[in-house]
Scaffold this active site. Structure first.
Site, mmCIF file in Angstrom:
data_model
loop_
_atom_site.group_PDB
_atom_site.id
_atom_site.type_symbol
_atom_site.label_atom_id
_atom_site.label_comp_id
_atom_site.label_asym_id
_atom_site.label_seq_id
_atom_site.Cartn_x
_atom_site.Cartn_y
_atom_site.Cartn_z
ATOM 1 N N PRO A 2 0.501 2.440 0.835
ATOM 2 C CA PRO A 2 0.506 3.757 0.194
ATOM 3 C C PRO A 2 0.880 3.643 -1.285
ATOM 4 C CG PRO A 2 1.655 3.829 2.301
ATOM 5 C CD PRO A 2 1.386 2.388 2.009
ATOM 6 N N GLU A 3 0.129 4.346 -2.123
ATOM 7 C CA GLU A 3 0.397 4.362 -3.557
ATOM 8 C C GLU A 3 1.037 5.693 -3.922
ATOM 9 O OE1 GLU A 3 -3.073 3.064 -5.740
ATOM 10 O OE2 GLU A 3 -3.664 1.705 -4.117
#
Length: 294
Positions: A2-3
Protein backbone atom coordinates in the site's frame (compact mmCIF):
# COMPACT_ATOMS: atom_id res chain seq x y z
CA UNK A 1 2.62 -2.62 -0.90
CA UNK A 2 0.00 0.00 0.00
CA UNK A 3 1.21 3.48 -0.92
CA UNK A 4 0.12 6.88 0.38
CA UNK A 5 -3.39 6.89 -1.17
CA UNK A 6 -4.17 3.40 0.13
CA UNK A 7 -2.85 4.12 3.64
CA UNK A 8 -4.72 7.44 3.70
CA UNK A 9 -7.92 5.61 2.76
CA UNK A 10 -7.37 3.07 5.54
CA UNK A 11 -6.73 5.94 7.96
CA UNK A 12 -9.99 7.65 7.06
CA UNK A 13 -11.93 4.40 7.30
CA UNK A 14 -10.47 3.45 10.68
CA UNK A 15 -11.20 6.91 12.04
CA UNK A 16 -14.85 6.31 11.29
CA UNK A 17 -14.91 2.71 12.53
CA UNK A 18 -12.84 2.75 15.73
CA UNK A 19 -12.46 6.39 16.81
CA UNK A 20 -13.67 6.72 20.41
CA UNK A 21 -13.68 2.98 21.13
CA UNK A 22 -12.18 1.63 24.36
CA UNK A 23 -9.87 -1.39 24.17
CA UNK A 24 -10.83 -4.15 26.55
CA UNK A 25 -8.19 -6.69 25.59
CA UNK A 26 -5.48 -7.25 22.96
CA UNK A 27 -4.42 -10.66 21.66
CA UNK A 28 -1.19 -11.17 19.69
CA UNK A 29 -0.79 -14.52 17.93
CA UNK A 30 2.31 -13.69 15.86
CA UNK A 31 4.93 -12.09 18.15
CA UNK A 32 7.25 -10.81 15.40
CA UNK A 33 4.62 -8.32 14.26
CA UNK A 34 5.25 -6.45 17.52
CA UNK A 35 8.54 -4.55 17.25
CA UNK A 36 8.16 -2.37 20.36
CA UNK A 37 7.96 -3.30 23.21
CA UNK A 38 10.10 -6.40 22.82
CA UNK A 39 7.61 -8.72 24.52
CA UNK A 40 4.13 -9.10 22.96
CA UNK A 41 2.70 -9.63 26.45
CA UNK A 42 3.84 -6.12 27.41
CA UNK A 43 2.19 -4.79 24.24
CA UNK A 44 -1.08 -6.49 25.16
CA UNK A 45 -1.00 -5.24 28.74
CA UNK A 46 -0.07 -1.66 27.82
CA UNK A 47 -3.04 -1.18 25.48
CA UNK A 48 -5.76 -2.68 27.69
CA UNK A 49 -8.09 0.01 29.01
CA UNK A 50 -7.03 2.73 26.56
CA UNK A 51 -9.35 4.56 24.17
CA UNK A 52 -8.60 5.25 20.50
CA UNK A 53 -8.87 9.00 19.94
CA UNK A 54 -8.00 9.26 16.25
CA UNK A 55 -5.99 7.69 13.44
CA UNK A 56 -3.37 9.72 11.59
CA UNK A 57 -0.82 8.95 8.88
CA UNK A 58 2.90 9.62 8.41
CA UNK A 59 4.03 8.52 4.97
CA UNK A 60 2.96 4.90 4.60
CA UNK A 61 2.62 4.45 8.38
CA UNK A 62 -0.58 4.63 10.41
CA UNK A 63 -0.42 6.49 13.75
CA UNK A 64 -3.21 5.29 16.02
CA UNK A 65 -3.50 7.90 18.77
CA UNK A 66 -4.81 6.69 22.12
CA UNK A 67 -5.15 8.39 25.49
CA UNK A 68 -1.52 8.29 26.57
CA UNK A 69 -0.07 6.05 23.82
CA UNK A 70 0.69 6.06 20.09
CA UNK A 71 0.58 2.85 18.05
CA UNK A 72 2.61 3.06 14.82
CA UNK A 73 1.58 0.44 12.28
CA UNK A 74 3.04 -0.40 8.87
CA UNK A 75 1.00 -2.66 6.58
CA UNK A 76 4.00 -3.69 4.43
CA UNK A 77 3.01 -5.97 1.55
CA UNK A 78 -0.44 -7.27 2.43
CA UNK A 79 -1.38 -6.17 5.94
CA UNK A 80 -4.99 -5.10 6.39
CA UNK A 81 -7.35 -4.03 9.17
CA UNK A 82 -11.00 -4.87 9.56
CA UNK A 83 -13.68 -4.38 12.21
CA UNK A 84 -15.81 -7.40 13.15
CA UNK A 85 -18.27 -8.53 15.77
CA UNK A 86 -16.48 -10.51 18.43
CA UNK A 87 -18.57 -13.62 17.67
CA UNK A 88 -17.64 -13.66 13.96
CA UNK A 89 -15.20 -16.38 12.84
CA UNK A 90 -11.56 -15.32 12.85
CA UNK A 91 -9.97 -15.56 9.42
CA UNK A 92 -6.69 -17.36 8.80
CA UNK A 93 -3.58 -15.15 9.12
CA UNK A 94 -5.23 -12.83 11.67
CA UNK A 95 -2.30 -11.96 13.94
CA UNK A 96 -3.47 -9.16 16.25
CA UNK A 97 -6.95 -8.56 17.70
CA UNK A 98 -8.05 -5.44 19.58
CA UNK A 99 -11.25 -6.27 21.48
CA UNK A 100 -13.46 -3.29 22.34
CA UNK A 101 -15.96 -3.00 25.16
CA UNK A 102 -18.88 -2.58 22.72
CA UNK A 103 -18.79 -6.15 21.38
CA UNK A 104 -16.64 -5.42 18.31
CA UNK A 105 -12.96 -5.88 17.61
CA UNK A 106 -10.33 -4.55 15.25
CA UNK A 107 -8.40 -7.37 13.56
CA UNK A 108 -5.06 -7.18 11.81
CA UNK A 109 -4.58 -9.78 9.08
CA UNK A 110 -1.31 -10.26 7.21
CA UNK A 111 -0.77 -13.20 4.85
CA UNK A 112 2.85 -12.28 4.16
CA UNK A 113 3.56 -11.51 7.84
CA UNK A 114 5.77 -8.50 7.06
CA UNK A 115 3.72 -5.86 8.90
CA UNK A 116 5.03 -4.14 12.03
CA UNK A 117 3.66 -2.42 15.13
CA UNK A 118 5.50 -0.09 17.51
CA UNK A 119 4.10 1.38 20.73
CA UNK A 120 5.30 4.76 22.04
CA UNK A 121 4.55 7.46 24.54
CA UNK A 122 3.02 10.51 22.76
CA UNK A 123 5.69 12.47 20.88
CA UNK A 124 8.34 9.78 21.14
CA UNK A 125 7.10 8.12 17.94
CA UNK A 126 8.20 11.11 15.83
CA UNK A 127 11.74 11.19 17.25
CA UNK A 128 12.54 7.48 17.06
CA UNK A 129 12.57 4.76 14.41
CA UNK A 130 10.71 4.04 12.22
CA UNK A 131 9.31 7.59 11.77
CA UNK A 132 12.26 9.79 12.70
CA UNK A 133 14.01 9.76 9.31
CA UNK A 134 11.06 10.23 7.00
CA UNK A 135 10.98 13.02 4.43
CA UNK A 136 8.36 15.61 3.58
CA UNK A 137 4.68 14.80 2.97
CA UNK A 138 3.71 15.40 -0.67
CA UNK A 139 0.15 16.44 0.18
CA UNK A 140 1.07 18.84 3.00
CA UNK A 141 1.19 22.60 2.58
CA UNK A 142 4.91 22.42 3.40
CA UNK A 143 5.47 20.49 0.16
CA UNK A 144 6.08 23.43 -2.14
CA UNK A 145 7.93 23.39 -5.45
CA UNK A 146 10.86 25.09 -3.72
CA UNK A 147 10.92 22.50 -0.91
CA UNK A 148 10.70 19.68 -3.45
CA UNK A 149 13.64 20.97 -5.46
CA UNK A 150 15.66 21.68 -2.32
CA UNK A 151 15.38 18.02 -1.31
CA UNK A 152 16.23 16.32 -4.59
CA UNK A 153 17.08 18.64 -7.52
CA UNK A 154 20.85 18.63 -6.96
CA UNK A 155 21.21 14.86 -6.71
CA UNK A 156 22.78 12.71 -9.42
CA UNK A 157 20.59 9.70 -8.66
CA UNK A 158 18.08 8.51 -11.26
CA UNK A 159 14.79 10.27 -10.65
CA UNK A 160 12.66 7.17 -10.04
CA UNK A 161 14.75 5.61 -7.22
CA UNK A 162 15.07 9.11 -5.74
CA UNK A 163 11.30 9.56 -5.59
CA UNK A 164 10.95 6.12 -4.01
CA UNK A 165 13.40 7.04 -1.23
CA UNK A 166 11.23 7.70 1.83
CA UNK A 167 13.91 9.82 3.50
CA UNK A 168 13.28 12.58 0.94
CA UNK A 169 9.58 12.34 0.10
CA UNK A 170 7.22 9.95 1.86
CA UNK A 171 4.35 7.87 0.60
CA UNK A 172 5.36 7.45 -3.03
CA UNK A 173 5.69 3.88 -4.23
CA UNK A 174 6.07 2.14 -7.56
CA UNK A 175 2.57 2.78 -8.89
CA UNK A 176 2.39 6.52 -8.30
CA UNK A 177 5.98 7.27 -9.26
CA UNK A 178 5.41 5.63 -12.66
CA UNK A 179 2.15 7.54 -13.08
CA UNK A 180 3.60 10.91 -12.05
CA UNK A 181 6.67 10.57 -14.26
CA UNK A 182 4.49 9.71 -17.25
CA UNK A 183 2.18 12.66 -16.56
CA UNK A 184 5.22 14.96 -16.36
CA UNK A 185 6.82 13.46 -19.51
CA UNK A 186 10.03 12.50 -17.69
CA UNK A 187 11.91 9.24 -18.19
CA UNK A 188 12.52 7.37 -14.90
CA UNK A 189 16.23 6.96 -15.69
CA UNK A 190 16.91 10.67 -15.96
CA UNK A 191 19.36 11.91 -13.35
CA UNK A 192 17.64 14.39 -11.07
CA UNK A 193 20.32 17.03 -11.58
CA UNK A 194 19.66 17.10 -15.34
CA UNK A 195 16.03 18.17 -15.03
CA UNK A 196 15.24 21.74 -16.05
CA UNK A 197 13.02 24.17 -14.15
CA UNK A 198 9.89 23.51 -16.31
CA UNK A 199 10.35 19.75 -15.82
CA UNK A 200 10.54 20.15 -12.03
CA UNK A 201 7.36 22.22 -12.13
CA UNK A 202 5.57 19.58 -14.22
CA UNK A 203 6.75 16.77 -11.95
CA UNK A 204 5.71 18.63 -8.79
CA UNK A 205 2.24 19.23 -10.21
CA UNK A 206 2.01 15.62 -11.44
CA UNK A 207 2.85 14.19 -8.00
CA UNK A 208 0.24 16.33 -6.25
CA UNK A 209 -2.41 15.76 -8.89
CA UNK A 210 -1.84 11.99 -9.17
CA UNK A 211 -1.89 11.42 -5.41
CA UNK A 212 -4.91 13.67 -4.95
CA UNK A 213 -6.95 11.81 -7.54
CA UNK A 214 -5.86 8.45 -6.11
CA UNK A 215 -6.93 9.44 -2.59
CA UNK A 216 -10.33 10.53 -3.88
CA UNK A 217 -10.70 7.17 -5.66
CA UNK A 218 -9.83 5.24 -2.49
CA UNK A 219 -6.43 4.08 -3.76
CA UNK A 220 -5.55 1.33 -6.23
CA UNK A 221 -6.48 -2.33 -5.76
CA UNK A 222 -3.96 -3.91 -8.11
CA UNK A 223 -3.32 -6.92 -5.84
CA UNK A 224 -5.00 -7.55 -2.50
CA UNK A 225 -5.55 -4.06 -1.06
CA UNK A 226 -8.91 -3.26 0.56
CA UNK A 227 -9.80 -0.57 3.08
CA UNK A 228 -10.96 -1.16 6.65
CA UNK A 229 -14.47 -1.98 5.41
CA UNK A 230 -13.26 -4.58 2.93
CA UNK A 231 -13.83 -2.27 -0.05
CA UNK A 232 -11.50 -2.10 -3.05
CA UNK A 233 -9.94 1.12 -4.30
CA UNK A 234 -10.91 2.28 -7.78
CA UNK A 235 -7.90 4.24 -9.04
CA UNK A 236 -6.55 1.20 -10.91
CA UNK A 237 -9.17 2.02 -13.55
CA UNK A 238 -7.47 5.40 -14.11
CA UNK A 239 -3.88 4.18 -14.39
CA UNK A 240 -2.14 5.51 -17.50
CA UNK A 241 1.01 3.37 -17.64
CA UNK A 242 1.40 1.17 -14.56
CA UNK A 243 0.49 -2.44 -15.36
CA UNK A 244 -0.31 -1.56 -19.00
CA UNK A 245 2.77 -2.96 -20.77
CA UNK A 246 2.17 -3.71 -24.46
CA UNK A 247 -1.03 -1.63 -24.40
CA UNK A 248 -1.30 1.59 -26.47
CA UNK A 249 -0.39 4.86 -24.80
CA UNK A 250 -3.49 6.98 -24.18
CA UNK A 251 -1.63 10.03 -25.52
CA UNK A 252 0.28 8.90 -28.60
CA UNK A 253 -0.74 5.30 -29.30
CA UNK A 254 2.76 3.82 -28.92
CA UNK A 255 3.07 0.68 -26.82
CA UNK A 256 3.78 1.01 -23.10
CA UNK A 257 6.97 -0.84 -22.20
CA UNK A 258 8.07 -2.41 -18.94
CA UNK A 259 11.72 -2.30 -17.85
CA UNK A 260 13.63 -2.52 -14.59
CA UNK A 261 14.88 0.69 -12.97
CA UNK A 262 16.53 0.56 -9.57
CA UNK A 263 15.38 -3.03 -9.16
CA UNK A 264 11.70 -2.12 -9.67
CA UNK A 265 9.39 -2.94 -12.54
CA UNK A 266 8.89 0.33 -14.40
CA UNK A 267 6.29 1.35 -16.98
CA UNK A 268 6.91 4.07 -19.56
CA UNK A 269 5.87 5.34 -22.96
CA UNK A 270 9.11 5.67 -24.98
CA UNK A 271 7.60 8.39 -27.16
CA UNK A 272 6.12 10.53 -24.38
CA UNK A 273 9.05 9.99 -21.97
CA UNK A 274 12.20 10.03 -24.13
CA UNK A 275 15.57 9.41 -22.52
CA UNK A 276 17.79 12.13 -24.08
CA UNK A 277 21.03 10.12 -24.24
CA UNK A 278 19.45 7.12 -25.92
CA UNK A 279 17.49 9.28 -28.30
CA UNK A 280 20.63 11.16 -29.34
CA UNK A 281 22.54 7.90 -29.77
CA UNK A 282 19.81 6.48 -31.94
CA UNK A 283 19.80 9.56 -34.14
CA UNK A 284 23.57 9.54 -34.53
CA UNK A 285 23.47 5.85 -35.35
CA UNK A 286 20.99 6.46 -38.14
CA UNK A 287 23.09 9.29 -39.50
CA UNK A 288 26.15 7.03 -39.77
CA UNK A 289 24.33 4.18 -41.45
CA UNK A 290 25.71 3.26 -44.86
CA UNK A 291 23.43 3.59 -47.89
CA UNK A 292 21.88 0.39 -49.08
CA UNK A 293 23.37 -1.04 -52.31
CA UNK A 294 21.10 -3.09 -54.57
Amino acid sequence: MPELPEVETVRRTLNELVGGKRIERVTVSLPRIIQRPAEPEAFEAALAGHTIQSVERRGKFLRILLDGLVLVSHLRMEGRYGVFRQDEPVELHTHVRFRFDDGTELRYKDVRQFGTMHLFAPGDDLTQAPLNKLGIEPLDDAFTLQAFKREVAHRTTKIKPLLLNQSYIVGLGNIYVDEALFTAGIHPEREASTLKAPEWARLYDAIRETLGRAVEAGGSSVKSYVNGQGEMGMFQHQLLVYGREEEPCTRCGDKIVKTIVGGRGTHTCPACQPLPGKRAKAKSGKAKAKPRVN
